[in-house]
Design a protein around this motif. Structure first.
Motif, short mmCIF file in Angstrom:
data_model
loop_
_atom_site.label_atom_id
_atom_site.label_comp_id
_atom_site.label_asym_id
_atom_site.label_seq_id
_atom_site.Cartn_x
_atom_site.Cartn_y
_atom_site.Cartn_z
N THR A 116 -6.19 35.28 -0.09
CA THR A 116 -5.77 34.04 -0.74
C THR A 116 -5.32 33.04 0.33
O THR A 116 -4.53 33.40 1.22
CB THR A 116 -4.61 34.29 -1.72
N ARG A 165 -10.96 28.87 -7.38
CA ARG A 165 -10.51 27.65 -6.70
C ARG A 165 -9.57 26.91 -7.63
O ARG A 165 -9.97 26.52 -8.74
CB ARG A 165 -11.70 26.77 -6.32
N ARG A 207 -5.91 26.23 -3.77
CA ARG A 207 -5.76 27.67 -3.55
C ARG A 207 -7.12 28.32 -3.67
O ARG A 207 -7.78 28.23 -4.71
CB ARG A 207 -4.79 28.28 -4.55
N LEU A 208 -7.54 28.96 -2.58
CA LEU A 208 -8.82 29.67 -2.53
C LEU A 208 -8.54 31.16 -2.56
O LEU A 208 -7.75 31.66 -1.75
CB LEU A 208 -9.59 29.31 -1.26
N GLU A 209 -9.18 31.86 -3.48
CA GLU A 209 -8.96 33.30 -3.60
C GLU A 209 -10.30 34.00 -3.76
O GLU A 209 -11.13 33.62 -4.61
CB GLU A 209 -8.05 33.62 -4.79
N GLU A 247 -13.20 27.75 -11.36
CA GLU A 247 -12.57 26.56 -10.78
C GLU A 247 -11.58 25.99 -11.78
O GLU A 247 -11.94 25.73 -12.95
CB GLU A 247 -13.61 25.51 -10.41
N ALA A 284 -10.97 24.14 4.68
CA ALA A 284 -11.33 24.77 3.41
C ALA A 284 -12.71 25.41 3.49
O ALA A 284 -12.92 26.54 3.02
CB ALA A 284 -11.27 23.75 2.28
N SER A 286 -17.56 32.81 -10.16
CA SER A 286 -16.80 31.69 -9.61
C SER A 286 -16.03 30.99 -10.71
O SER A 286 -16.59 30.69 -11.78
CB SER A 286 -17.75 30.72 -8.92
N LEU A 299 -18.50 23.84 -0.70
CA LEU A 299 -17.93 25.07 -1.25
C LEU A 299 -18.87 25.69 -2.27
O LEU A 299 -19.04 26.92 -2.32
CB LEU A 299 -16.56 24.78 -1.86
N TRP A 311 -6.99 23.67 -8.05
CA TRP A 311 -6.72 22.34 -7.50
C TRP A 311 -5.41 21.76 -8.03
O TRP A 311 -5.25 20.56 -8.09
CB TRP A 311 -7.87 21.38 -7.84
N LEU A 319 -13.14 29.61 3.31
CA LEU A 319 -13.92 30.21 2.23
C LEU A 319 -15.15 30.91 2.79
O LEU A 319 -15.55 31.98 2.31
CB LEU A 319 -14.32 29.14 1.21
N VAL A 330 -14.42 34.70 -7.12
CA VAL A 330 -14.02 33.54 -6.35
C VAL A 330 -13.30 32.57 -7.27
O VAL A 330 -13.82 32.20 -8.33
CB VAL A 330 -15.24 32.83 -5.71
#
Length: 428
Positions: free
Chosen positions: A419, A337, A344-346, A297, A312, A295, A279, A339, A316, A335
């Motif tokens: 998302t 992420r 959840r990836l947006e 996280e 995943a 980014s 990722l 956890w 992405l 971006v």
């Protein structure tokens, strides 16, 4: 001459039946001429009806049953004595039970006790004695000759002569029906297995197409962005141009490796060091193409099972590809992420109609060019490809995840937010 698998002509199928009818007719005529010389006309009619019933018992069981009843009616009304050839009516009983319709089977079953009853009521005891003596049943013949109660044993004998072949034909009928049922079941199972195999192959083909689309689409988008950004580098900055060309070569080399891995791996997972590193590599690849990426996280990254790791990565990858193709070059790609609870990836980007600051109209991408300059065949191919957003949604739904795509009109311009929620499961 007939070829293998071709049914014989109709006249060939009638040969066994016609031969049996001719044999019955010959036996009957011989019996009339030798045993019943005074009953020629009516006796010949009975013999002809019995022969017709024998010949029609397989092809036309209902007509054969009618011929048997016609022979009995002529025999009773004309007073013709019992003949040995009438034993061949057992062939008619067998044919009605074996090949007749349901109505014919029932009528033939009812005809046997009724025919036996009529025979013992209308025939003279001397005629019965003679018939019994002809077929070799001496004990019953002696009973009839001495004036005993011959009707009950005679009726039972006639019924047995007809019921035995009728039951045999019925048994063969049910056995044949069971065999056809088994054959139909085997055919149905074979067709089901074939359909499942075709569905599996189509699913594998669709998965392979999605994987190749994700790998090639992302790499080409990065390469295209890097090549376009090189147009705006100062001519004297040869070092920056070398870096850009090196990035293009690296992206192309990585794409080639990923395509080879997709074609050789059963799950389509690219060769990489780990899920979290994959990722990060995707984000860094977009940065290297000249896009600004912010980014974020949240939470501690967790190792995922291989199937979730692939989902995943591919999701992405497609999100970033869409951001590169549709987003403004002068606006950052956001971006995130998360956890916590589930991954959840947006990815969020500003939608624009230019490829970069000050870029001419000719440098716009396919989806951001004016409609007049867009090839309609390309648009139609993209609309019917079945990949992109639909591919992401299918991947997520296959593992229990979900996808949300929204476009918002904001003061700074329209934004596009994708998302994805990937369920977190512990690695076995």
């Amino acid at each position: 001459m007939t070829t293998v698998g071709t049914p014989p002509p109709a006249w060939q199928r009638w040969v066994p039946d016609a031969s049996a009818a001719v044999a019955a007719l010959a036996l009957g005529v011989l019996e009339v001429r030798s045993v019943l010389p005074d009953e020629h006309a009516a006796a010949y009619v009975v013999v002809l009806a019995v022969a017709a019933g024998v010949g029609l018992s397989r092809a036309l069981p209902a007509a054969a049953l009618g011929a048997a009843w016609f022979a009995g009616a002529v025999q009773v009304t004309a007073g013709v004595g019992a003949m040995t050839v009438e034993v061949l009516l057992a062939v008619v009983a067998f044919g009605c039970a074996r090949w007749g319709s349901a109505v014919t089977v029932w009528l033939s079953g009812l005809s046997m006790p009724l025919g036996a009853l009529i025979a013992v009521l209308w025939l003279d005891s001397n005629l019965v004695y003679r018939a019994l003596d002809l077929i070799g049943v001496r004990l019953l013949a002696q009973t009839a000759y001495r004036g005993g109660d011959w009707r009950i044993p005679a009726s039972l004998l006639i019924f047995a002569l007809l019921a035995t072949p009728w039951l045999l034909g019925l048994a063969l009928r049910f056995l044949d029906r069971a065999r056809r049922s088994r054959d139909s079941q085997v055919v149905a199972e074979a067709e089901r297995d074939q359909a499942e195999e075709i569905a599996r192959l189509r699913e594998d083909q669709a998965r392979l197409a999605r994987d190749v689309h994700d790998v090639v689409g992302h790499s080409l988008a990065v390469i295209l962005a890097q090549a376009e950004s090189a147009q705006y580098l100062p001519e004297a900055d040869t070092e920056a141009l070398r870096r850009t060309m090196a990035n293009i070569a690296t992206s192309a080399r990585t794409s080639l490796q990923d395509v080879r891995q997709v074609l050789s791996s059963p799950d389509g997972r690219p060769a990489a060091s780990g899920q979290h590193g994959d990722l990060d590599a995707l984000v860094e690849g977009v940065r290297a193409s000249g896009h600004e990426v912010v980014s974020t996280e949240v939470g501690a990254p967790r190792p995922l099972p291989p199937e979730l790791e692939v989902v995943a990565f591919r999701v992405l990858q497609e999100m970033l590809t869409n951001a590169i193709r549709h987003g403004r070059r002068d606006e950052p790609v956001l971006v995130e992420r998360h956890w916590e609870g589930e991954l959840r990836l947006e990815v969020r980007n500003v939608v624009g109609d230019q490829a970069g600051p000050g870029a001419p109209d000719g440098a716009r991408d396919l989806e951001t060019r004016p409609l007049a300059s867009v090839d309609l065949a390309e648009l139609r191919a993209q609309a019917t490809a079945g990949h992109g957003l639909e591919g992401m949604r299918r991947r997520l739904e296959a593992v229990g995840g979900r996808l949300d795509v929204r476009r918002r009109e904001e003061p700074g311009g329209a934004t596009f937010t994708a998302t994805a929620w990937v369920p977190l499961r512990a690695v076995r």
